[in-house]
Design a protein around this motif. Structure first.
Motif: not given
Ligand code: FMN
Length: 390
Positions: A189-194, A196-210
């Protein structure tokens, strides 16, 4: 086993000396480089990760692929040194005006460090407080991991929260096998999250913060698998394994909280829902159905997976900076921006694994003694045997 790192973020190189490693341990340069590469991955890393493909040069302590028992010196070159050599030069020729920093970033070592060391150029502080230093710790940790692997101990991690994209529910008891499966999935996982749904939420949160010029922290859960009973000790505070782990985790840049086992949750439950009942199975010895203690009782490993959670604060460098004070004019200004990540939680997980490996290896060697890897292996086998027949 102890280590010291040296080097500035934009200096020539980072160096680490690891002292106290036993002789005869097989180490390949790839073992170290593989860990360095893991640190550089992760969604949300800044531009620097594209420049720096870290490689460790082994300067001492290893010959013919095996440790000699003497200090091991590793060096990681900073690939963009050529762009910084005029500014960071050790001699008087250094250009001290070109990249001078006078606007301390809230949340970084900038202002406290500048006052403490009486430096009118904050670069003289940030070059060392930067988490670039963690590359050296990962290299040192790779040696500790090799030692641990020889005695069947491994370290793994996954990310359970990035900002408010967080796993619901508290810590879960997992068997060694479940931990190993989870670690294998986290690696993909690109965010080391196992999840699937949470992984997408993490990626979206990072993109939004950035996109908003902001940054995010998060939570990492780590586990040590294959621990024998008896590492660490109740007899003296500074020998307690939990104390050493907590101290080491807090030594990692931006880590602001550490929990072992249930951690803070234990304070909210009655004792009957916190402590792990003991049972005995003839061919397996003593065991537990739960692992709320996180594998450590009385500062001693109890044979269950050692489970740790660390909280990382958001990165202090913000592309949309907070207000600060310029140390020349003493007027309010926006804080300085140094090339930075929006979120480094996945990378921090890899560094935390390395630091954890060093602590476990150190405490293990203290328990086993020994000058060679064969002596350590024999002693660990004897520890396991003793626990079985006790
Ligand atoms: N801070 C930044 O300002 N920019 C970064 O790019 C950055 N990357 C980091 C990467 C990792 C793996 C870690 C563990 C930390 C990173 N930090 C970064 C955090 C700072 O190094 C840290 O906040 C700073 O040294 C101050 O220390 P403190 O947060 O422990 O008080």
């Amino acid at each position: 086993l102890r280590y010291l790192t040296a080097g500035e973020s934009h200096g020539l190189a980072l160096t680490v000396i690891v002292e106290g490693m036993v002789a005869g341990l097989s180490i390949k340069a790839e073992d170290i480089d593989e860990q360095l590469a893991r640190r550089q991955k992760g969604h949300g890393r800044g531009g620097r990760m594209a420049i720096e493909k870290d490689r460790a040069a082994i300067l001492s302590g290893i010959r013919g692929g095996r440790t000699l028992g003497g200090p091991i010196c590793l060096q990681i070159e900073n690939r963009d040194w050529k762009n910084w050599s005029a500014i960071m030069a050790a001699g008087e020729e250094a250009d001290l005006t070109e990249r001078r920093v006078t606007q301390p970033r809230p949340g970084h070592a900038d202002l406290a460090g500048a006052i403490k060391y009486d430096q009118r150029d904050i670069r003289n502080i940030l070059e060392r407080s930067s988490a670039r230093e963690t590359a050296a710790r990962v290299a040192a940790g790779a040696l500790a991991r090799r030692l641990l692997a020889e005695v069947g101990i491994r370290i793994c991690s996954h990310v359970t929260a990035i900002g408010d994209a967080a796993a619901s529910g508290g810590p879960i008891d997992r068997t060694e096998k479940e931990w190993a499966d989870l670690a294998a999935r986290a690696e993909q996982s690109p965010v080391r999250c196992v999840e699937a749904e949470l992984e997408q939420a993490m990626i979206a949160a990072i993109d939004q913060a950035k996109a908003g010029g902001d940054s995010l922290g998060g939570i990492v859960e780590l586990a040590v698998l294959g621990m024998p009973v008896g590492v660490g000790s109740h007899v003296q505070g500074d020998r307690r394994l939990d104390g050493r782990i907590a101290g080491a985790m807090m030594s990692l840049q931006a880590i602001k909280g550490v929990e072992i086992g249930l951690g803070f949750e234990a304070a909210l439950r009655p004792g009957s829902q916190v402590h792990d009942e003991i049972h005995y199975v003839p061919e397996k010895g003593y065991g537990r159905n739960t692992n709320r203690a996180g594998g450590i009782e009385g500062g001693i490993s109890n044979g269950a997976p050692v489970v740790i959670r660390i909280a990382m604060k958001p990165i202090p460098t913000l592309y949309k900076p907070l207000m600060t004070v310029d140390i020349d004019s003493r007027s309010p200004v926006a804080a300085s921006v140094e090339r930075s990540d929006a979120c480094a939680v996945p990378a921090a997980a890899v560094v935390a694994e390395a630091i954890l490996a060093l602590v476990i290896a150190d405490s293990l060697l203290e328990t086993t003694g020994g000058d060679t890897i064969e002596q350590v292996k024999a002693r660990v086998a004897a520890m396991r045997e003793q626990a079985l027949r006790f």
